[in-house]
Write a protein that holds these residues in place. Structure first.
Motif, PDB file in Angstrom:
ATOM      1  N   ARG A 114       0.823  -1.221   0.000  1.00 33.15           N
ATOM      2  CA  ARG A 114       0.000   0.000   0.000  1.00 33.15           C
ATOM      3  C   ARG A 114       0.851   1.263   0.000  1.00 33.15           C
ATOM      4  N   TRP A 115       2.100   1.179   0.441  1.00 32.54           N
ATOM      5  CA  TRP A 115       2.965   2.360   0.480  1.00 32.54           C
ATOM      6  C   TRP A 115       3.555   2.685  -0.894  1.00 32.54           C
ATOM      7  N   ASN A 116       3.358   1.774  -1.882  1.00 33.30           N
ATOM      8  CA  ASN A 116       3.820   2.007  -3.258  1.00 33.30           C
ATOM      9  C   ASN A 116       5.319   2.324  -3.331  1.00 33.30           C
ATOM     10  N   SER A 117       6.079   1.666  -2.499  1.00 32.95           N
ATOM     11  CA  SER A 117       7.534   1.832  -2.519  1.00 32.95           C
ATOM     12  C   SER A 117       8.156   0.538  -3.014  1.00 32.95           C
ATOM     13  N   ARG A 118       8.719   0.577  -4.219  1.00 34.41           N
ATOM     14  CA  ARG A 118       9.301  -0.631  -4.784  1.00 34.41           C
ATOM     15  C   ARG A 118      10.522  -1.088  -3.988  1.00 34.41           C
TER      16      ARG A 118
END
Length: 563
Positions: A209-213
């Motif tokens: 959910r944090w959209n940090s790859r």
């Protein structure tokens, strides 16, 4: 510079080895192993100062290899060949272990070394086989699916082998040590199923959910290696925990992204593993062992090939399939190196035995493309000696077939076509070699001929001489080319339609006289484009004009062939 300098030397040597292997059309892992020999302690010249540090990093490569294997594992992939894969592969492994043990006993080895030799020889190479099948254009054939299904189960069998085999070196513990390790493994698996399947997907969902790859990659790696270390503290194999972590994560919605992220890291560290494998190879010892290596290549390779062929035939596969499987899986695979390293680390096997198995495995890997390529000529020779076999036909009309459609292949595409033709009342016949697909066609009431569509006698049974249309649905260009050639010789006027995977196959089939060639990916792209344009308010006439223009640009003006 210490480890930094060693890693630089390893990376440069591995790049050179990989480039040479690529030019020689050999698996890259052979280039990596040769690079390890070149910079190892036994060859002189430019040598890494601390091979032990590289070996420690290589342990991460083993864990990541098994973690990725767990992520890729799917029972759905085994479904078409589940019988021979799930039941036949254990038979093959047991028979190969017995073969290796008998061979080693004949050579005067101890019973522990004999069992280790059989276990190491029982696994085949997924990497080498995939490269060979792709080069030969045989991906998608029934024999390739059987081989890949058996390879998946072989890879899974490495995990219990890594638990049990090191305990053989402790005869004073007897069965108690093996039993204790098995109980620990079962307890760990139970804990992972109960806790891991709930905690790990929840954790990955929160991180996603944090959209940090970067965080997602870090979490994926930490889960695989962290659980591996937990199993190590539990008294079990580090690689076992990584494999179980991959299997648990594979059931989540994030498995595909996790696998795509971990692959570059896995490839880098597994490269270090194969380099470390090469570092243990002593060329002088290889020369001393050369007669034994060649003897093992002949005995193990031939015996293993025969075992594969007999097991596959036992499970109902006929014609070319047992031969193709035996010639394709005779080699010793890369996971034998993983297992052998575990044996060296636990002092279960000697460096001499390790080197002997490594050299034997390398020779069989190099021979694989040549031996597998003998499948077609050997099968043709067998057919000439045996004579034509009767062709089995199902649901063919009593009045015979005339002016009908022949569909080569009863997979998803072939059965979909058959369903439509049956609904419209148009005459047709299917040709299929996979007995399971034949059974599905029979249950649907479709007329079907059991056999290889590349064989003239099978095409004769399908009444190709009187057919109006011939459809080749297989994605394999090699198979399609053979089918098209025989069909054209039997019926010069029949209209041929074939499926092509790639632009080169498209042009090759056109040159063979195929009337129309369908490229599924291209057609799917055009259909999605049509849907998008419809949603954007573009008229059907303009959409059709654009599609025709795209086809002309791709295939040339005036070519009416669809994608």
């Amino acid at each position: 510079m210490g480890i930094a300098a060693d890693l630089t030397i390893v990376l440069v040597a591995t790049l050179i080895g990989g480039l040479v292997a690529q030019q020689l059309r050999q698996p890259l892992i052979l280039g990596y192993i040769v690079a390890g020999v070149a910079v190892g302690p036994h060859t002189g010249g430019l040598t890494v100062s601390s091979p032990q540090d590289v070996e420690l990093l290589a342990e991460i490569g083993v864990a990541l290899l098994l973690f990725a294997l767990g992520l890729e594992f799917s029972f759905r992939e085994l479904a078409p060949v589940r019988g021979v894969a799930l039941a036949g592969t254990p038979l093959q492994i047991g028979a190969t272990i017995a073969l290796g043990a008998v061979t080693a006993h004949w050579l005067g080895w101890s019973w522990v070394d004999a069992i280790w030799l059989g276990a190491l020889a029982s696994v085949s190479s997924t990497m080498v086989l995939l490269k060979t099948l792709q080069a030969q254009g045989r991906m998608g054939t029934l024999s390739s699916r059987v081989m890949l299904g058996m390879l998946i189960v072989q890879d899974l069998a490495i995990v219990p082998m890594m638990i049990v085999l090191p305990k053989l070196a402790q005869p004073q513990a007897g069965l108690a040590a093996v039993g204790l390790a098995t109980i620990k493994a079962a307890a760990f698996l139970t804990l992972m199923v109960i806790v891991g399947t709930r905690l790990i997907p929840w954790l990955m969902a929160r991180i996603a959910r944090w959209n940090s790859r970067e965080l997602f990659l870090l979490a994926t790696t930490a889960i695989g290696l962290g659980i591996g270390y937990t199993t190590y503290l539990f008294g079990l194999s580090y690689a076992l925990g990584a494999f179980v972590a991959g299997m648990v994560l594979s059931e989540s919605d994030y498995s595909h992204q996790a696998l795509s992220d971990i692959i570059p890291l896995r490839d880098l560290f597994s490269m270090l593993f194969f380099v470390s494998v090469g570092m243990l190879l002593d060329p002088a010892l290889l020369l001393a062992q050369l007669p034994t290596v060649l003897l093992l290549v002949c005995l193990i390779g031939a015996g293993k090939g025969v075992i594969f062929g007999l097991v596959v035939r036992l499970f109902g596969y006929r014609n070319v399939i047992p031969l193709a499987v035996g010639l394709g899986l005779f080699q010793i695979g890369e996971f034998a190196f993983v297992l052998a390293r575990a044996g060296v680390a636990s002092q279960s096997i000697s460096t001499e035995l390790y080197t002997l198995v490594l050299n034997t495995a390398l020779v069989t890997m190099v021979l694989t493309p040549f031996v597998s390529g003998l499948t077609a000529p050997i099968y043709e020779w067998i057919k000439r000696r045996r004579g034509a076999e009767p062709v089995q036909t199902i649901n063919l009309p009593v009045a015979g077939l005339q002016d009908h459609v022949v569909i080569a292949g009863a997979g998803r595409v072939g059965l979909s076509i058959a369903d439509v033709l049956a609904r419209l009342g148009l005459p047709f016949v299917l040709i299929e070699l996979d007995v399971r697909r034949v059974e599905l066609a029979r249950q649907a009431g479709h007329p079907v001929v059991y056999g290889d569509a590349a064989q003239p006698t099978v095409l004769d049974a399908a009444r190709t001489r009187t057919a109006r249309l011939f459809l080749v649905t297989t994605p394999s260009f090699t198979v399609a080319r053979a089918v098209v050639g025989h069909a054209r010789r039997l019926n010069q006027s029949v209209r041929l339609v074939a499926r092509a995977e790639g632009f080169d196959a498209f042009h090759a089939l056109r040159e063979l006289g195929v009337s129309e060639v369908v490229q599924p990916e291209f057609e799917a792209g055009l259909e999605m484009t049509r849907t998008a344009l419809a949603h954007l308010g573009v008229s059907p006439e303009d959409t059709l004009r654009v599609a025709d223009a795209v086809r002309e640009e791709r295939y040339g003006k005036g070519d009416t062939v669809r994608g």
